[in-house]
Motif scaffolding. Structure first.
Motif, short mmCIF file in Angstrom:
data_model
loop_
_atom_site.label_atom_id
_atom_site.label_comp_id
_atom_site.label_asym_id
_atom_site.label_seq_id
_atom_site.Cartn_x
_atom_site.Cartn_y
_atom_site.Cartn_z
N LEU A 294 0.82 -1.21 0.00
CA LEU A 294 0.00 0.00 0.00
C LEU A 294 0.86 1.26 0.00
O LEU A 294 0.54 2.23 -0.69
N SER A 295 1.96 1.24 0.72
CA SER A 295 2.83 2.43 0.72
C SER A 295 3.45 2.65 -0.66
O SER A 295 3.61 3.80 -1.08
N TRP A 296 3.78 1.58 -1.36
CA TRP A 296 4.29 1.72 -2.73
C TRP A 296 3.21 2.27 -3.66
O TRP A 296 3.48 3.14 -4.49
N LEU A 297 2.00 1.76 -3.52
CA LEU A 297 0.91 2.22 -4.37
C LEU A 297 0.59 3.69 -4.12
O LEU A 297 0.30 4.44 -5.06
N VAL A 298 0.68 4.13 -2.89
CA VAL A 298 0.46 5.53 -2.58
C VAL A 298 1.62 6.38 -3.10
O VAL A 298 1.41 7.46 -3.66
N ALA A 299 2.84 5.89 -2.95
CA ALA A 299 4.02 6.65 -3.40
C ALA A 299 4.03 6.85 -4.90
O ALA A 299 4.46 7.90 -5.40
N PHE A 300 3.54 5.87 -5.65
CA PHE A 300 3.53 5.97 -7.11
C PHE A 300 2.20 6.47 -7.66
O PHE A 300 1.93 6.37 -8.86
N ASN A 301 1.35 7.00 -6.78
CA ASN A 301 0.06 7.58 -7.15
C ASN A 301 -0.85 6.60 -7.90
O ASN A 301 -1.58 6.99 -8.80
N VAL A 302 -0.79 5.35 -7.54
CA VAL A 302 -1.69 4.36 -8.12
C VAL A 302 -3.03 4.42 -7.39
O VAL A 302 -4.09 4.32 -8.01
N VAL A 303 -2.98 4.60 -6.09
CA VAL A 303 -4.20 4.79 -5.30
C VAL A 303 -4.14 6.16 -4.65
O VAL A 303 -3.06 6.70 -4.39
N ASN A 304 -5.30 6.71 -4.42
CA ASN A 304 -5.40 8.05 -3.85
C ASN A 304 -5.78 7.95 -2.38
O ASN A 304 -6.76 7.31 -2.04
N VAL A 305 -5.03 8.61 -1.52
CA VAL A 305 -5.31 8.55 -0.10
C VAL A 305 -6.51 9.41 0.27
O VAL A 305 -6.98 9.35 1.41
N ARG A 306 -7.04 10.18 -0.65
CA ARG A 306 -8.26 10.94 -0.38
C ARG A 306 -9.49 10.04 -0.41
O ARG A 306 -10.55 10.44 0.09
N ASN A 307 -9.35 8.87 -0.99
CA ASN A 307 -10.43 7.89 -0.96
C ASN A 307 -10.59 7.41 0.47
O ASN A 307 -9.62 6.96 1.09
N PRO A 308 -11.79 7.49 1.03
CA PRO A 308 -11.95 7.14 2.45
C PRO A 308 -11.59 5.68 2.77
O PRO A 308 -11.05 5.40 3.85
#
Length: 100
Positions: free
Chosen positions: A25-39
């Motif tokens: 998950l940290s890799w996906l957030v770092a590479f903007n694959v998933v958005n942390v604004r999604n609840p």
């Protein structure tokens, strides 16, 4: 005693899966694959962080700065597997070994 070893192994395996999920998950957030604004993503990330951070923080404090590369989950996984194998080595598998 075997049931306690089984329980320990199961908890270790589950925690290893949580560590892997946190790293992915940290890799996906770092590479903007998933958005942390999604609840949902934010909530999952918060849960994973709260579970893993108290164990990873002391390891991160001991490691030198590697320039953004975090190898603390790998070190923790190796330590958990080592302790699990060590426990299997020192505790006999058969409860009746010493009864003879």
């Amino acid at each position: 005693m075997n049931s306690l070893i089984w329980l320990f192994d199961t908890v270790v395996q589950l925690f290893i899966y949580v560590l892997i999920a946190s790293a992915i998950l940290s890799w996906l957030v770092a590479f903007n694959v998933v958005n942390v604004r999604n609840p949902i993503v934010s909530q999952i990330g918060e849960v994973l962080y709260r579970i893993t951070e108290p164990v990873l923080r002391p390891i991160r404090n001991l490691l030198p700065n590697l320039g953004g590369v975090d190898i603390s989950p790998i070190i923790l996984i190796l330590l958990l597997l080592f302790v699990s194998r060590l426990l299997h080595e020192f505790v006999p598998a058969d409860p009746y070994v010493y009864a003879r």
